[in-house]
Design a protein around this motif. Structure first.
Motif, short mmCIF file in Angstrom:
data_model
loop_
_atom_site.label_atom_id
_atom_site.label_comp_id
_atom_site.label_asym_id
_atom_site.label_seq_id
_atom_site.Cartn_x
_atom_site.Cartn_y
_atom_site.Cartn_z
N UNK A 25 -5.73 -32.58 -107.35
CA UNK A 25 -6.65 -33.50 -107.91
C UNK A 25 -7.64 -32.77 -108.70
N UNK A 26 -8.23 -31.65 -108.40
CA UNK A 26 -9.14 -30.94 -108.86
C UNK A 26 -8.88 -30.58 -110.29
N UNK A 27 -7.59 -30.10 -110.66
CA UNK A 27 -6.96 -29.71 -111.71
C UNK A 27 -6.74 -30.82 -112.93
N UNK A 28 -6.31 -31.77 -112.30
CA UNK A 28 -6.41 -33.02 -112.92
C UNK A 28 -7.46 -33.68 -113.66
N UNK A 29 -8.66 -33.58 -112.77
CA UNK A 29 -9.69 -33.88 -113.11
C UNK A 29 -10.52 -32.86 -114.19
N UNK A 30 -10.20 -31.71 -114.12
CA UNK A 30 -10.78 -30.59 -114.92
C UNK A 30 -10.03 -30.62 -116.37
N UNK A 31 -8.81 -31.15 -116.37
CA UNK A 31 -7.92 -31.52 -117.62
C UNK A 31 -8.18 -32.92 -118.33
N UNK A 32 -9.12 -33.89 -117.90
CA UNK A 32 -9.24 -34.93 -118.48
C UNK A 32 -9.59 -34.84 -119.88
N UNK A 33 -9.09 -35.87 -120.66
CA UNK A 33 -9.46 -35.77 -122.13
C UNK A 33 -10.96 -36.00 -122.09
N UNK A 34 -11.52 -35.17 -123.14
CA UNK A 34 -13.04 -35.42 -123.26
C UNK A 34 -13.76 -36.70 -123.00
N UNK A 35 -13.56 -37.65 -123.75
CA UNK A 35 -13.86 -39.04 -123.54
C UNK A 35 -13.73 -39.39 -122.31
N UNK A 36 -12.36 -39.09 -121.45
CA UNK A 36 -12.62 -39.66 -120.09
C UNK A 36 -13.35 -39.03 -119.17
N UNK A 37 -13.60 -37.68 -119.39
CA UNK A 37 -14.61 -36.80 -118.76
C UNK A 37 -15.91 -37.42 -118.73
N UNK A 38 -16.22 -37.71 -120.07
CA UNK A 38 -17.76 -37.94 -120.24
C UNK A 38 -18.13 -39.30 -119.65
N UNK A 39 -16.83 -40.16 -119.55
CA UNK A 39 -17.05 -41.55 -118.73
C UNK A 39 -17.12 -41.37 -117.14
N UNK A 40 -16.46 -40.38 -116.75
CA UNK A 40 -16.16 -40.16 -115.36
C UNK A 40 -17.49 -39.71 -114.59
N UNK A 41 -17.46 -40.16 -113.33
CA UNK A 41 -18.84 -40.07 -112.50
C UNK A 41 -18.68 -39.13 -111.08
N UNK A 42 -18.30 -37.71 -111.35
CA UNK A 42 -18.30 -36.91 -110.24
C UNK A 42 -19.52 -36.74 -109.53
N UNK A 43 -19.20 -36.02 -108.53
CA UNK A 43 -20.43 -35.79 -107.72
C UNK A 43 -20.63 -34.43 -106.89
N UNK A 44 -21.40 -33.78 -107.00
CA UNK A 44 -21.71 -32.42 -106.35
C UNK A 44 -21.66 -32.45 -104.73
#
Length: 488
Positions: free
Chosen positions: A381-400
């Motif tokens: 899951x971490x790998x999938x998140x790290x490889x999101x297309x840039x637009x999807x990454x910018x729209x995502x809401x990760x948390x520390x």
């Protein structure tokens, strides 16, 4: 099986010969002493006691001769003699095998592990029988701690030995198959499983041969990876070596993994590999099956001399006349194979079937917070998140998550030079962040998107938002891969 495991389990429980009770009885000093292969602190803790619990501790763990009547007060002596687990010694009894309480607070795997007695106890050195069955060791404990505990349908314990991994697998797998080339290991592992009340399908054979045509969701193994010079079958210590040249056994396991994994399934190994003149990452990359992700963590690197000395001592050759001849044989063998040193660590291979498989190789000799199984379980899951297309990454809401924040700077300075984010769990990674990255990571709490945070940081620091995004997005991807940031 000549003993009734249900009856023996009841007898061991009634004698309070269980993991927590035994640890309480011998105390921290006793535990530490056994870790050094010394029985004296435990013997002192027992203070001459003769109750059933003390008798079983002396019999199995301390390997002492115990008066027959004391043993008979705890267990069915005739049944254990008939099974070959005990032998007479005058009016006393000695253990032929070690029946040891086992407990795991992490996943609740409990019971008793049946294996051969610990070699080298109290510094008595003697050669080990070829079909020796190793009990719970630091290696097997580490494998249990790094194994993913995600519920699965079918799991394979390849090279089961005493059967301890199957105790853990049975907690989260609907079906467990365990294999070993050593018939004696399978016999004792069956007793381990029976005492633990778990169902395991045991099969004899080498590597993947016993499971030809079958697929699993999880395969775990601490294979007999020791790179000793090939020897006669009668002299091969099956619990640690398999007469493959160099690290060919590990290579064979990794190369064959995809054929025995369901889509999304994983192979986890605790093992070692040869380090030659070719970079080790390149060499191991060649082993990874097509369509599989891989994450290999080198935990330790040993020079050939330290490696040889460790395993010669393990074989009981320290202080014997065979020591130097065996040492020279190993040195010549490594020279012929071009082995310069030995890497020891963890391997995760996942049949991810990505268009572009992800391969990560790293050396991480630093302290970790065990168990780390959750780190491996979250890796995909971490790998999938790290490889999101840039637009999807910018729209995502990760948390520390699970991170502490530290500041570094010169004494008396008004502002810190750096902020360090350090994990409290897992691999205990740390990242040194400048002002912009520190502000962005600190603001990612699952409520704001990455794009919103970067825009806000750019405004506060009076920076160009597009330029800041170009600089921070790779850092955020790495933080997602390292599980400092998490989606969901």
């Amino acid at each position: 099986m000549r003993i009734d495991p249900a009856i023996l389990r009841d007898q061991l429980t009634a004698a309070r010969y269980t993991s927590d009770a035994v640890v309480d009885r011998i105390g921290e000093d006793g535990q530490a002493g056994l870790g050094r292969n010394c029985t004296v602190p435990s013997d002192v803790a027992l203070a001459g006691a003769t109750d059933p619990q003390a008798a079983l501790i002396r019999l199995f763990i301390l390997q002492q001769a115990v008066p027959r009547e004391q043993v008979a007060a705890a267990v069915d002596v005739e049944a254990l003699l008939g099974a070959g687990f005990l032998k007479g010694d005058g009016g006393a009894l000695r253990a032929v095998v070690d029946i040891r309480p086992y407990g795991s607070p992490d996943d609740g795997a409990t019971g008793w592990v049946v294996a051969d007695p610990t070699p080298g106890l109290d510094h008595t050195m003697s050669p080990i029988r070829p079909d020796y069955v190793l009990g719970v060791s630091p290696a097997s404990t580490t494998l249990a701690q790094l194994t993913m505990r995600t519920p699965v349908g079918a799991a394979l314990d390849l090279g089961t030995g005493c059967g301890v991994q199957s105790l853990h697998l049975s907690r989260h797998a609907e079906r467990v198959v365990a294999t070993d080339v050593n018939e004696r290991a399978l016999d004792l592992a069956q007793v381990t499983a029976a005492l633990g009340g778990v169902a395991v399908d045991y099969r004899n054979g080498s590597l993947y041969e016993p499971v030809a045509g079958e697929r699993f969701d999880l395969i775990v193994s601490n294979p007999p990876f020791v790179m000793s010079p090939p020897s006669d079958e009668a002299d091969t210590l099956t619990y640690r070596e398999a007469n493959f040249e160099g690290d060919a056994l590990v290579e064979t396991l990794i190369r064959g993994a995809a054929e025995h994994l369901n889509p999304g399934g994983s192979l986890q190994l605790l093992t070692n590999w040869a380090v030659t003149d070719q970079p080790w990452e390149e060499r191991l990359t060649e082993w990874i099956p097509r369509g599989c992700d891989a994450w290999v963590i080198e935990r330790e690197r040993l020079d050939v001399f330290s490696y040889i000395e460790m395993w010669l001592a393990d074989a009981g050759l320290a202080g014997t006349g065979r020591w130097r001849a065996a040492y020279d044989e190993w040195l010549g063998y490594f020279e012929r194979l071009g082995v310069r040193s030995i890497g020891m660590g963890w391997v995760l291979v996942t049949r991810a079937e990505r268009a572009e498989p992800h391969r990560r190789f790293e050396s991480w000799p630093h302290a970790v917070a065990q168990p780390v199984g959750e780190v491996f379980a979250r890796h995909r899951a971490a790998l999938d998140a790290s490889q999101l297309p840039t637009a999807e990454l910018l729209a995502s809401k990760p948390r520390l998550v699970d991170v502490e924040q530290e500041t570094l700077g010169r004494p008396g300075a008004e502002d810190p030079e750096h902020v360090v984010f350090r994990q409290r769990v897992g691999l205990l990674r740390a990242v040194k962040a400048d002002t912009a990255l520190a502000a962005a990571l600190g603001a990612l709490d699952g409520d704001l998107t990455v794009g919103q945070v970067i825009a806000a940081v750019a405004q506060v620091l009076d920076l160009d938002a597009a330029e800041l995004a170009a600089a921070l997005v790779p850092e955020i991807r790495q933080a997602l891969l390292d599980q400092m940031l998490r989606l969901g």
